[in-house]
Enzyme design. Structure first.
Site, PDB file in Angstrom:
ATOM      1  N   THR A 121       0.749  -1.081   0.203  1.00 29.70           N
ATOM      2  CA  THR A 121      -0.018   0.012  -0.071  1.00 29.70           C
ATOM      3  C   THR A 121       1.044   1.352  -0.071  1.00 29.70           C
ATOM      4  O   THR A 121       1.829   1.350   0.827  1.00 29.70           O
ATOM      5  CB  THR A 121      -0.885  -0.094   1.133  1.00 29.70           C
ATOM      6  OG1 THR A 121      -1.586   1.035   1.334  1.00 29.70           O
ATOM      7  CG2 THR A 121      -0.038  -0.267   2.339  1.00 29.70           C
ATOM      8  N   TYR A 145      -2.850  -1.036   9.786  1.00 29.73           N
ATOM      9  CA  TYR A 145      -3.060  -1.843   8.535  1.00 29.73           C
ATOM     10  C   TYR A 145      -1.741  -1.516   7.625  1.00 29.73           C
ATOM     11  O   TYR A 145      -1.148  -2.396   7.239  1.00 29.73           O
ATOM     12  CB  TYR A 145      -4.343  -1.094   7.738  1.00 29.73           C
ATOM     13  CG  TYR A 145      -4.195  -1.343   6.068  1.00 29.73           C
ATOM     14  CD1 TYR A 145      -4.064  -2.556   5.741  1.00 29.73           C
ATOM     15  CD2 TYR A 145      -3.881  -0.334   5.370  1.00 29.73           C
ATOM     16  CE1 TYR A 145      -3.933  -2.707   4.135  1.00 29.73           C
ATOM     17  CE2 TYR A 145      -3.830  -0.669   3.851  1.00 29.73           C
ATOM     18  CZ  TYR A 145      -3.796  -1.640   3.394  1.00 29.73           C
ATOM     19  OH  TYR A 145      -3.727  -1.918   2.046  1.00 29.73           O
TER      20      TYR A 145
END
Length: 335
Positions: A121, A145
């Site tokens: 990400t 995350y």
């Protein structure tokens, strides 16, 4: 290719994973899917060989590898991805996204497979003054995350340095859209990302909430690099080809048997600008309201795309309008 290469896709029944499976199949590869179906949809991958289960299950992974001796690469999408949820439930995210992924990496190596492609990400980057980042921008993850993704990147870098495998890390920005042939798309009715929430609000005749209007961007709303999921899928096909002739790159952030590549359009779009694009596509008024930032939110970033063009021969082709239109087409068909 003379004989179809098999590619194992962990989390392959989800939104991005199923799109990549379709793109690989179109390119002549043979996708094999493992997914626990906690969020993925079996109907998205019904034409492929599917193993239902978790990548934390070593016995299942060993069976997958033993029954499919033609696997040449593993692509890993099997992660929890909702930022606010990760803030509330960090243990779950580290267990799923780090511990279970390490199981997959370990069994991949034991099976003799040397190519591992990891779905990471762009939210792990430190903020920059102009909101543009490249692969050399320092990491500064702001949520469990994004931290979990950074941790796996670090693990892969260390393992790759031993020569046990070669790793390509693909750092995504903000996927929108659907497979243009409508074979798959968003698999949940009320997604947590911006465009999904816009579509839900428009359908219900409700106001869309812009979370945070005090970011240091040009209009105060968060800035993102919205990329069509089919562009992402095609980039993975290019990554599989690159893995077969793994190069020693001249980019300083890369390491032995380890490459990071950003996947985005190279254009920054604020949430309010996305609202205007959405209004143009749907052709009607779309009401918004403003709320506070969510836990784990960041101002956002867009990428410079030189590295993807250089190493993958890839550049995003679809526009934000295409992504909105394909999302709406998929929504109408699937829901």
């Amino acid at each position: 290719m003379d004989r179809a290469e098999s590619i194992l896709i962990a989390g392959g029944a989800g939104y991005i994973g199923s799109s990549v499976a379709n793109a690989l199949s179109d390119a002549g590869y043979k996708p094999i899917i493992i997914d626990d179906l906690s969020s993925g949809r079996q109907e998205f991958v019904e034409k492929y060989k599917l193993y239902v289960g978790s990548i934390g299950d070593k016995e299942l992974l060993r069976r997958v590898f033993s029954e499919n001796d033609g696997i040449t690469s593993v692509i890993d999408f099997a992660a929890k991805i909702v930022v606010p949820d990760s803030v509330m439930n960090p243990v779950s995210y580290y267990e799923n996204n780090v511990s279970q992924t390490l199981n997959l990496i370990d069994e991949t190596i034991k099976a003799g497979i040397r190519s591992f492609i990891f779905s990471s990400t762009a939210s792990l980057y430190a903020e920059t003054e102009n909101f543009f980042v490249d692969e050399s921008t320092p990491a500064d993850p702001k949520s469990p995350y994004s931290t979990s993704k950074w941790m796996v990147e670090r693990i892969l870098r260390d393992i790759a340095a031993t020569g046990a495998l070669s790793a390509i890390v693909l750092r995504y920005f903000n996927p929108i859209g659907a497979d243009p042939e409508l074979r798959s798309g968003l698999q949940i009715r009320d997604p947590s990302h911006v465009l999904g929430k816009m579509i839900s609000a428009q359908e219900k005749g409700e106001e869309f909430t812009v979370t945070g209007l005090d970011w240091p961007t040009r209009d105060g709303s968060g800035l993102r690099d919205y990329i069509h999921v089919w562009d992402l899928a095609l980039a993975h096909v290019a990554a599989v080809k690159l893995a077969n002739k793994f190069p020693k790159t001249k980019f300083p952030e890369d390491d032995k048997n380890y490459i990071t590549i950003n996947l985005g359009t190279g254009e920054g779009t604020t949430v309010l600008e996305l609202v205007e694009q959405f209004r143009q596509v749907v052709g009607c008024d779309f009401r918004v309201k403003f709320g506070p930032r969510r836990p784990g939110d960041v101002a956002g970033a867009a990428t410079r795309s030189r590295k993807a063009e250089t190493l993958l021969g890839w550049k995003a082709k679809y526009s934000i309008g295409d992504g909105i239109r394909d999302s709406l087409r998929w929504r109408k068909q699937f829901w």
